[in-house]
Design a protein around this motif. Structure first.
Motif: not given
Length: 290
Positions: A4-11, A80-83, A96-103
């Motif tokens: 996951i760390e490697q994928l984050v760096e690639e992202f 964005a990472f999952y996209d 990650v469904i932003t409409k339901r999660l964001t405050i």
């Protein structure tokens, strides 16, 4: 380094290639580090994480002393990472469904300096080590990160008028911004010339990379602004100069689209926030009691 760390760096590398600013890259790395730690602490496989688990993650970071805005930014970064993971065929859906999660955040009007405050602050700025930086922000509306990222060649003359070329704007958006103060424009040109002359003394560029126009960091500007605030008793930050610039521009009769271009707003609705602030011309109608 785990998968996951490697994928984050690639992202993040991909985000940089798409024009993401340095500040965005640094912020996203920190936000995603929270997600990585949460997955590891709870023995959760990032490949199969569910929307319900993401909600638990949101609630978990919400227990920490983070602002609502920061929590939302963590959610946006994770989405964005999952996209990116979907594009790379690592996962098949985005949990990650932003409409339901964001405050929901109560909109706070931009806090510009009143005429009286600006007079006091301007006098204090003249004694500040960041005098030219603050004056430039006041007559261009640039953000602190944009000011500190300017290079000497970003001071541009077009048809005898001085502009600043912003290449590290928010969201990676570049633009040209007019310098609306003649004295500041002349000082910037003088500073550019002196920087250019200094560079010719070296056979190769400095080891730390290209020399910036002002040679200061955002932290330095914040420290100098804090000194002004303490000395004047007026709440002062570099960003208040941006708010003041926008409000004064609107008060002078400029249209929203012109102010939007100057500020580098992607969405004009962001610029409309300034149109809803208390205009200085209207403010002066109120009777003075002190």
């Amino acid at each position: 380094m785990g998968e996951i760390e490697q994928l984050v760096e690639e992202f993040l590398s991909d985000l940089k290639l798409q024009g993401g600013s340095i500040n965005t890259i640094v912020a996203y790395r920190g936000h995603l580090r929270r997600f990585i730690n949460w997955c590891k602490d709870n023995n959760i496989d990032f490949r199969s994480v569910t929307a319900r688990q993401i909600k638990h993650f949101r609630n978990f970071i919400g227990k920490n002393p983070l602002s609502k805005n920061t929590i939302n930014m963590v959610i946006y970064a994770t989405k964005a990472f999952y996209d990116y993971l979907i594009e790379e065929s690592v996962v098949h859906s985005n949990p990650v469904i932003t409409k339901r999660l964001t405050i929901r955040i109560e909109e706070i009007p931009p806090r510009f300096l009143t005429d009286d405050e600006l007079k006091v602050i301007s006098e204090a700025i003249e004694r500040s080590p960041s005098r030219l930086e603050f004056r430039t922000m006041l007559c261009t509306g640039l953000r602190g990160g944009e000011i500190t990222a300017l290079l000497p060649e970003d001071v541009v003359v077009i048809e005898q008028r001085v502009f600043l070329r912003v290449t590290h704007g928010k969201g990676g958006r570049g633009r040209y911004v007019p310098v609306m103060d003649q004295e500041v424009a002349k000082e910037l040109l003088t500073l550019k010339k002196s920087k250019k002359e200094q560079l010719t003394l070296f056979e190769c560029p400095p080891a730390r990379g290209k020399e910036t126009l002002f040679g200061k960091t955002i932290r330095t500007l914040d420290r100098h602004a804090q000194a002004i605030a303490e000395g004047t008793g007026i709440e002062f930050t570099p960003h208040r100069l941006r708010h003041t610039f926008a409000t004064r521009l609107l008060n002078s009769g400029e249209t929203l689209d012109v102010v939007q271009d100057a500020l580098g707003h992607k969405n004009i609705q962001t610029t409309r926030r300034y149109a809803r602030t208390l205009p200085a011309s209207f403010f002066r109608l109120a009777a003075r009691i002190g």
